[in-house]
Design a protein around this motif. Sequence first.
Motif, PDB file in Angstrom:
ATOM      1  N   ASP A  83       0.804  -1.228   0.000  1.00  0.00           N
ATOM      2  CA  ASP A  83       0.000   0.000   0.000  1.00  0.00           C
ATOM      3  C   ASP A  83       0.837   1.278   0.000  1.00  0.00           C
ATOM      4  OD1 ASP A  83      -2.311  -1.464   0.030  1.00  0.00           O
ATOM      5  OD2 ASP A  83      -2.836  -1.020   2.119  1.00  0.00           O
ATOM      6  N   SER A  84       0.226   2.304  -0.559  1.00  0.00           N
ATOM      7  CA  SER A  84       0.694   3.691  -0.417  1.00  0.00           C
ATOM      8  C   SER A  84      -0.347   4.405   0.436  1.00  0.00           C
ATOM      9  CB  SER A  84       0.822   4.358  -1.789  1.00  0.00           C
ATOM     10  OG  SER A  84       1.128   5.736  -1.651  1.00  0.00           O
ATOM     11  N   VAL A  85       0.106   5.028   1.528  1.00  0.00           N
ATOM     12  CA  VAL A  85      -0.813   5.630   2.500  1.00  0.00           C
ATOM     13  C   VAL A  85      -0.495   7.110   2.672  1.00  0.00           C
ATOM     14  CG1 VAL A  85      -1.464   5.649   4.944  1.00  0.00           C
ATOM     15  CG2 VAL A  85      -1.276   3.488   3.728  1.00  0.00           C
ATOM     16  N   LEU A  86      -1.545   7.906   2.806  1.00  0.00           N
ATOM     17  CA  LEU A  86      -1.432   9.334   3.073  1.00  0.00           C
ATOM     18  C   LEU A  86      -1.907   9.616   4.483  1.00  0.00           C
ATOM     19  CD1 LEU A  86      -0.981  12.306   2.050  1.00  0.00           C
ATOM     20  CD2 LEU A  86      -3.384  12.275   1.352  1.00  0.00           C
ATOM     21  N   GLU A  87      -1.090  10.335   5.249  1.00  0.00           N
ATOM     22  CA  GLU A  87      -1.484  10.769   6.584  1.00  0.00           C
ATOM     23  C   GLU A  87      -1.640  12.283   6.583  1.00  0.00           C
ATOM     24  OE1 GLU A  87       0.056  10.696  11.215  1.00  0.00           O
ATOM     25  OE2 GLU A  87       1.514  10.815   9.589  1.00  0.00           O
ATOM     26  N   ILE A  88      -2.719  12.757   7.155  1.00  0.00           N
ATOM     27  CA  ILE A  88      -2.959  14.191   7.266  1.00  0.00           C
ATOM     28  C   ILE A  88      -2.701  14.602   8.711  1.00  0.00           C
ATOM     29  CG2 ILE A  88      -4.580  16.065   6.838  1.00  0.00           C
ATOM     30  CD1 ILE A  88      -3.838  14.304   4.378  1.00  0.00           C
ATOM     31  N   GLY A  89      -1.624  15.353   8.930  1.00  0.00           N
ATOM     32  CA  GLY A  89      -1.238  15.773  10.266  1.00  0.00           C
ATOM     33  C   GLY A  89      -0.083  14.942  10.786  1.00  0.00           C
ATOM     34  N   ALA A  90       1.135  15.280  10.383  1.00  0.00           N
ATOM     35  CA  ALA A  90       2.303  14.469  10.761  1.00  0.00           C
ATOM     36  C   ALA A  90       2.567  14.510  12.254  1.00  0.00           C
ATOM     37  CB  ALA A  90       3.544  14.951  10.006  1.00  0.00           C
ATOM     38  N   GLY A  91       2.299  15.661  12.897  1.00  0.00           N
ATOM     39  CA  GLY A  91       2.628  15.790  14.309  1.00  0.00           C
ATOM     40  C   GLY A  91       4.094  15.476  14.538  1.00  0.00           C
ATOM     41  N   SER A  92       4.384  14.683  15.539  1.00  0.00           N
ATOM     42  CA  SER A  92       5.776  14.346  15.838  1.00  0.00           C
ATOM     43  C   SER A  92       6.317  13.227  14.958  1.00  0.00           C
ATOM     44  CB  SER A  92       5.899  13.934  17.308  1.00  0.00           C
ATOM     45  OG  SER A  92       5.184  12.733  17.554  1.00  0.00           O
ATOM     46  N   ILE A 151      -5.985   6.508   3.635  1.00  0.00           N
ATOM     47  CA  ILE A 151      -5.774   7.887   4.086  1.00  0.00           C
ATOM     48  C   ILE A 151      -6.184   7.958   5.542  1.00  0.00           C
ATOM     49  CG2 ILE A 151      -6.409  10.319   3.812  1.00  0.00           C
ATOM     50  CD1 ILE A 151      -6.924   9.776   0.845  1.00  0.00           C
ATOM     51  N   LEU A 152      -5.307   8.531   6.356  1.00  0.00           N
ATOM     52  CA  LEU A 152      -5.543   8.656   7.783  1.00  0.00           C
ATOM     53  C   LEU A 152      -5.499  10.131   8.158  1.00  0.00           C
ATOM     54  CD1 LEU A 152      -5.918   6.577  10.089  1.00  0.00           C
ATOM     55  CD2 LEU A 152      -3.475   6.760  10.518  1.00  0.00           C
ATOM     56  N   ILE A 153      -6.604  10.641   8.711  1.00  0.00           N
ATOM     57  CA  ILE A 153      -6.649  12.036   9.168  1.00  0.00           C
ATOM     58  C   ILE A 153      -6.492  12.024  10.679  1.00  0.00           C
ATOM     59  CG2 ILE A 153      -7.977  14.173   9.229  1.00  0.00           C
ATOM     60  CD1 ILE A 153      -9.470  13.275   6.754  1.00  0.00           C
ATOM     61  N   THR A 154      -5.447  12.677  11.184  1.00  0.00           N
ATOM     62  CA  THR A 154      -5.150  12.620  12.606  1.00  0.00           C
ATOM     63  C   THR A 154      -5.485  13.924  13.322  1.00  0.00           C
ATOM     64  OG1 THR A 154      -2.845  13.270  12.236  1.00  0.00           O
ATOM     65  CG2 THR A 154      -3.344  10.917  12.213  1.00  0.00           C
ATOM     66  N   ALA A 155      -6.495  14.616  12.818  1.00  0.00           N
ATOM     67  CA  ALA A 155      -7.037  15.812  13.469  1.00  0.00           C
ATOM     68  C   ALA A 155      -8.518  15.875  13.155  1.00  0.00           C
ATOM     69  CB  ALA A 155      -6.318  17.075  12.996  1.00  0.00           C
TER      70      ALA A 155
END
Length: 218
Positions: A83-92, A151-155
């Motif tokens: 998989d290729s995954v996109l995360e929104i909100g890298a944070g630390s 896709i993972l949104i972390t906010a």
Amino acid sequence: MSVPYPRSDERRRMVDLQIAARGVRDPGVLAAMVEVPRHLFIPPPYDRDAYADAPLPIGNGQTISQPYIVALMTELLRPNPADSVLEIGAGSGYQAAILSLLVRKVTTIERIETVAARARANLAAVHADNVEIVYGDGTLGYPPSAPYNGILITAATPIIPEPLKAQLAEGGRLVAPVGSRSVQDLVVIERHGSQFPEENHGGVRFVPLIGEYGWSEE
């Protein structure tokens, strides 16, 4: 990331008592949570509590999510090695580090430049070489690497941004906290052509997602 890190006993207890005991079953996710040294992604003095089941400050008004939520969201994404995954909100960079052990490539977007720089340094320290960090508005996604299997949104977002739905691959899954600034539902959508059936996995609380398709700075 096959380097031994200190505090491994704390990580194993965290996984056994906070994550597996609460229903997360994916063996890859559990193994990644044991391997990634969460304390390296948290500034002092908060790093001493790195393996408690709680969100912690990482600076610039941002937080690192509690370990159980990181594990749950990762499991809901159903990551596969190709998989290729996109995360929104890298944070630390912690969530991206977990994903880096489970998928081929991670692209993570961070809107605060100093936070993006710290995430880059943290990910380099744990040799997460398949993570690309992009500085910008995460609600717009990152078309150059699309489509994404996950896709993972972390906010917390008021809606699922349309650009992110457009960048989701056929059969791909998107996991996000959706709701108000103060309380949200953990939502999963899956793309089937122009249809995006939705699942709800209960209440959560995240910092707001700021951007064109998210919340304003106020």
